[in-house]
Design an enzyme around this catalytic site. Structure first.
Site, PDB file in Angstrom:
ATOM      1  N   SER A 188      -5.874   7.512  -4.279  1.00 34.07           N
ATOM      2  CA  SER A 188      -5.751   7.266  -2.836  1.00 34.07           C
ATOM      3  C   SER A 188      -5.908   8.592  -2.108  1.00 34.07           C
ATOM      4  O   SER A 188      -5.107   9.513  -2.294  1.00 34.07           O
ATOM      5  CB  SER A 188      -4.375   6.675  -2.524  1.00 34.07           C
ATOM      6  N   ASP A 241       0.011  -0.726  -6.267  1.00 34.06           N
ATOM      7  CA  ASP A 241      -0.114   0.379  -5.319  1.00 34.06           C
ATOM      8  C   ASP A 241       1.255   0.844  -4.846  1.00 34.06           C
ATOM      9  O   ASP A 241       1.983   0.082  -4.217  1.00 34.06           O
ATOM     10  CB  ASP A 241      -0.957  -0.103  -4.126  1.00 34.06           C
ATOM     11  N   HIS A 247      -8.027  -0.421   1.765  1.00 34.95           N
ATOM     12  CA  HIS A 247      -6.773  -1.148   1.895  1.00 34.95           C
ATOM     13  C   HIS A 247      -6.388  -1.168   3.377  1.00 34.95           C
ATOM     14  O   HIS A 247      -5.989  -0.146   3.925  1.00 34.95           O
ATOM     15  CB  HIS A 247      -5.715  -0.417   1.036  1.00 34.95           C
ATOM     16  N   HIS A 300      -9.626   4.892  -3.267  1.00 34.51           N
ATOM     17  CA  HIS A 300      -8.770   4.010  -2.478  1.00 34.51           C
ATOM     18  C   HIS A 300      -8.542   4.646  -1.104  1.00 34.51           C
ATOM     19  O   HIS A 300      -8.111   5.794  -1.005  1.00 34.51           O
ATOM     20  CB  HIS A 300      -7.445   3.821  -3.224  1.00 34.51           C
ATOM     21  N   MET A 340       1.984  -4.575  -3.741  1.00 33.38           N
ATOM     22  CA  MET A 340       2.613  -3.344  -3.264  1.00 33.38           C
ATOM     23  C   MET A 340       3.910  -3.099  -4.031  1.00 33.38           C
ATOM     24  O   MET A 340       4.779  -3.963  -4.085  1.00 33.38           O
ATOM     25  CB  MET A 340       2.943  -3.444  -1.764  1.00 33.38           C
ATOM     26  N   MET A 373      -4.291   2.599   8.231  1.00 27.66           N
ATOM     27  CA  MET A 373      -3.026   2.195   8.881  1.00 27.66           C
ATOM     28  C   MET A 373      -3.173   2.304  10.394  1.00 27.66           C
ATOM     29  O   MET A 373      -3.781   3.249  10.895  1.00 27.66           O
ATOM     30  CB  MET A 373      -1.889   3.109   8.413  1.00 27.66           C
ATOM     31  N   MET A 423      -4.084  -1.831   6.101  1.00 26.18           N
ATOM     32  CA  MET A 423      -2.698  -2.066   6.520  1.00 26.18           C
ATOM     33  C   MET A 423      -2.704  -2.122   8.039  1.00 26.18           C
ATOM     34  O   MET A 423      -2.152  -1.243   8.724  1.00 26.18           O
ATOM     35  CB  MET A 423      -1.795  -0.963   5.970  1.00 26.18           C
ATOM     36  N   ASP A 461      -6.630   4.248   2.491  1.00 23.46           N
ATOM     37  CA  ASP A 461      -5.498   3.587   3.136  1.00 23.46           C
ATOM     38  C   ASP A 461      -5.639   3.629   4.649  1.00 23.46           C
ATOM     39  O   ASP A 461      -5.435   4.670   5.270  1.00 23.46           O
ATOM     40  CB  ASP A 461      -4.194   4.260   2.703  1.00 23.46           C
TER      41      ASP A 461
END
Ligand code: DX5
Ligand code: ZN
Length: 223
Positions: A8, A175, A66, A33, A137, A37, A68, A35
């Protein structure tokens, strides 16, 4: 089956992002990966399609994005155009899961569904046939460097059983809090891909050394 590692970039040095991604690729990472957000679904803001595009230009590895973010349906085309190979949405983030998974597939991108630590796994019973990836998660989403929640092991094995029964093509990814200590247990419980941020990108050792240690811990247990 060989356990795959998806570093990540949340914990990487963003002033040297391309270099760090290349280092991870050369060291044997299976995917990158990313992330995303939004400060609404989770209490942190990170990156968007611009950074996914920069990752795309830095590597030929699959980009495991991913999301979020609340209302992920608003942003699927932007992330698909930026070069995502996998787009994973959260079960808690939209009332229109099936529609969003269809939109992801319509964009020729692989679709993932993530669940937070206390979200019932029952949702996978219906969702698994629609999925390329199921992300469990093992911390509360929002930040890197948190500790693995032990109850995630039992959840992983239940998710793995559902996947074996309903869609053996679907990848089980875990994760949060994955390091050389927790990796072995996560794999024994059923994880196939391990996301790892702070145990790959840190000051203690090089990316290659960290990846080798994690991969050894992950694969010792897969027999
Ligand atoms: C957390 C993110 C994770 C995070 C993992 O919300 O989804 O991907 O980067 O970081 P570590 O491996 O440090 O727990
Ligand atoms: Zn993540």
């Amino acid at each position: 089956m060989i356990v795959r590692i998806a570093p990540s970039i949340l914990s990487s040095d963003f002033s040297r992002l391309a270099e760090q991604i290349r280092e991870a690729e050369e060291a044997g990472a299976h995917a990158i990966h990313v992330d995303v957000m939004d400060g609404r679904f989770v209490p942190n803001i990170t990156m968007g399609p611009v950074i996914v595009g920069a990752c795309r230009r830095s590597t030929s590895l699959p980009l495991d994005v991913h999301l979020m973010i609340a209302e992920p349906e608003r942003f699927i085309p932007a992330f698909a155009d930026a070069g995502a190979d996998y787009l994973t949405i959260h079960a808690e983030a939209t009332p229109h899961l099936h529609r969003v998974l269809q939109v992801i597939h319509g964009a020729q991108v692989k679709a993932g569904l993530a669940v937070n630590p206390l979200t019932p796994l029952e949702i996978y019973r219906d969702a698994l046939p629609e999925l390329d990836l199921a992300l469990l998660m093992s911390v509360n989403p929002g930040f890197g460097g948190q500790s693995f929640i032990p109850a995630s092991l039992d959840r992983l094995s239940r998710l793995r059983s559902l996947r074996d029964e309903l869609n053996p093509e679907c990848v089980i990814e875990v994760d949060g809090g994955i390091n050389a200590g927790t990796a072995t247990r996560a794999v024994r419980a059923g994880a196939q891909w391990l996301v790892a941020g702070s145990s790959i990108f840190n000051q203690q050792a090089s990316i290659a050394e960290n990846l080798a240690a994690l991969s050894a811990a992950a694969n010792v247990s897969s027999g």
